[in-house]
Write a protein that holds these residues in place. Structure first.
Motif, PDB file in Angstrom:
ATOM      1  N   LYS A   1     -46.938 -15.945 -29.747  1.00  0.00           N
ATOM      2  CA  LYS A   1     -47.591 -15.339 -28.591  1.00  0.00           C
ATOM      3  C   LYS A   1     -49.090 -15.683 -28.552  1.00  0.00           C
ATOM      4  O   LYS A   1     -49.591 -16.094 -27.497  1.00  0.00           O
ATOM      5  CB  LYS A   1     -47.359 -13.834 -28.638  1.00  0.00           C
ATOM      6  CG  LYS A   1     -47.875 -13.053 -27.466  1.00  0.00           C
ATOM      7  CD  LYS A   1     -47.454 -11.592 -27.664  1.00  0.00           C
ATOM      8  CE  LYS A   1     -47.865 -10.719 -26.541  1.00  0.00           C
ATOM      9  NZ  LYS A   1     -47.337  -9.356 -26.691  1.00  0.00           N
TER      10      LYS A   1
ATOM     11  N   GLU B   1     -52.962  -7.564 -23.096  1.00  0.00           N
ATOM     12  CA  GLU B   1     -51.736  -7.603 -23.907  1.00  0.00           C
ATOM     13  C   GLU B   1     -51.693  -6.426 -24.882  1.00  0.00           C
ATOM     14  O   GLU B   1     -50.619  -5.928 -25.212  1.00  0.00           O
ATOM     15  CB  GLU B   1     -51.662  -8.942 -24.640  1.00  0.00           C
ATOM     16  CG  GLU B   1     -50.286  -9.471 -24.881  1.00  0.00           C
ATOM     17  CD  GLU B   1     -49.436  -9.695 -23.651  1.00  0.00           C
ATOM     18  OE1 GLU B   1     -48.233  -9.350 -23.717  1.00  0.00           O
ATOM     19  OE2 GLU B   1     -49.930 -10.197 -22.623  1.00  0.00           O
TER      20      GLU B   1
ATOM     21  N   SER C   1     -46.997  -5.322 -23.815  1.00  0.00           N
ATOM     22  CA  SER C   1     -46.602  -6.713 -23.596  1.00  0.00           C
ATOM     23  C   SER C   1     -46.402  -7.015 -22.117  1.00  0.00           C
ATOM     24  O   SER C   1     -45.844  -6.202 -21.377  1.00  0.00           O
ATOM     25  CB  SER C   1     -45.313  -7.022 -24.351  1.00  0.00           C
ATOM     26  OG  SER C   1     -44.920  -8.351 -24.088  1.00  0.00           O
TER      27      SER C   1
ATOM     28  N   ASP D   1     -42.514 -10.015 -27.486  1.00  0.00           N
ATOM     29  CA  ASP D   1     -42.422  -8.552 -27.389  1.00  0.00           C
ATOM     30  C   ASP D   1     -42.030  -8.106 -25.986  1.00  0.00           C
ATOM     31  O   ASP D   1     -42.528  -7.092 -25.479  1.00  0.00           O
ATOM     32  CB  ASP D   1     -43.746  -7.876 -27.788  1.00  0.00           C
ATOM     33  CG  ASP D   1     -44.218  -8.281 -29.172  1.00  0.00           C
ATOM     34  OD1 ASP D   1     -43.370  -8.336 -30.079  1.00  0.00           O
ATOM     35  OD2 ASP D   1     -45.417  -8.544 -29.338  1.00  0.00           O
TER      36      ASP D   1
END
Length: 153
Positions: A20, A50, A54, A88
């Protein structure tokens, strides 16, 4: 009614990433390069958003977004990942399409309308399949523009 956000051909691309943070970094790179923004400012705002939760939308899509000083209208970038990456997401699935959005710092409703338009586009099963199967960035850009043009009409 014009489109709710701008996306330039150079803002669409295919990337390889394994996390990510790597995705957010490459998204910040793309925004900085294409829209002449400060990469560190973009990355900081995307990371800040974030942390609130998510932006993994589900069904293999993430929509990282933020409001940023120096942006005068909503701008977007779309990255298709070569392989899915954990993000996520609400449904627990890894993402392979990342549709980023940056809006002006004080763009309350404008930002939400642009985000809603991207969400609708990404929820459409046919569009999702077309984006996943498109042969390259030019085809992906064409698909997005067709939807924007149709919605603006």
């Amino acid at each position: 009614m014009g489109s709710l956000f701008t996306i330039l051909p150079e803002a669409v691309g295919a990337i390889r990433a394994d996390s990510k943070p790597a995705i957010l970094g490459q998204l910040a790179d793309r925004f900085a390069t294409v829209y002449a923004l400060d990469r560190s400012d973009v990355l900081a705002k995307l990371q800040e958003r974030e942390k609130l939760g998510s932006t993994g939308f589900g069904r293999g899509v993430a929509i990282p977004h933020a409001r940023l000083a120096g942006v005068n209208r909503p701008v977007a970038a779309l990255l298709r990942l070569e392989a899915p990456v954990a993000f996520d997401a609400a449904d627990g699935r890894p993402v392979d399409i990342v549709f980023g959005l940056l809006s002006p710092e004080h763009a309350g409703a404008t930002h939400l309308h642009a985000l809603a338009a991207i969400s609708r586009m990404m929820r459409d099963e046919e569009m999702h399949a077309a984006l996943t199967q498109a042969p390259g960035p030019e085809a992906i850009y064409g698909l997005i523009c067709n939807v924007i043009d149709r919605d603006a009409a």
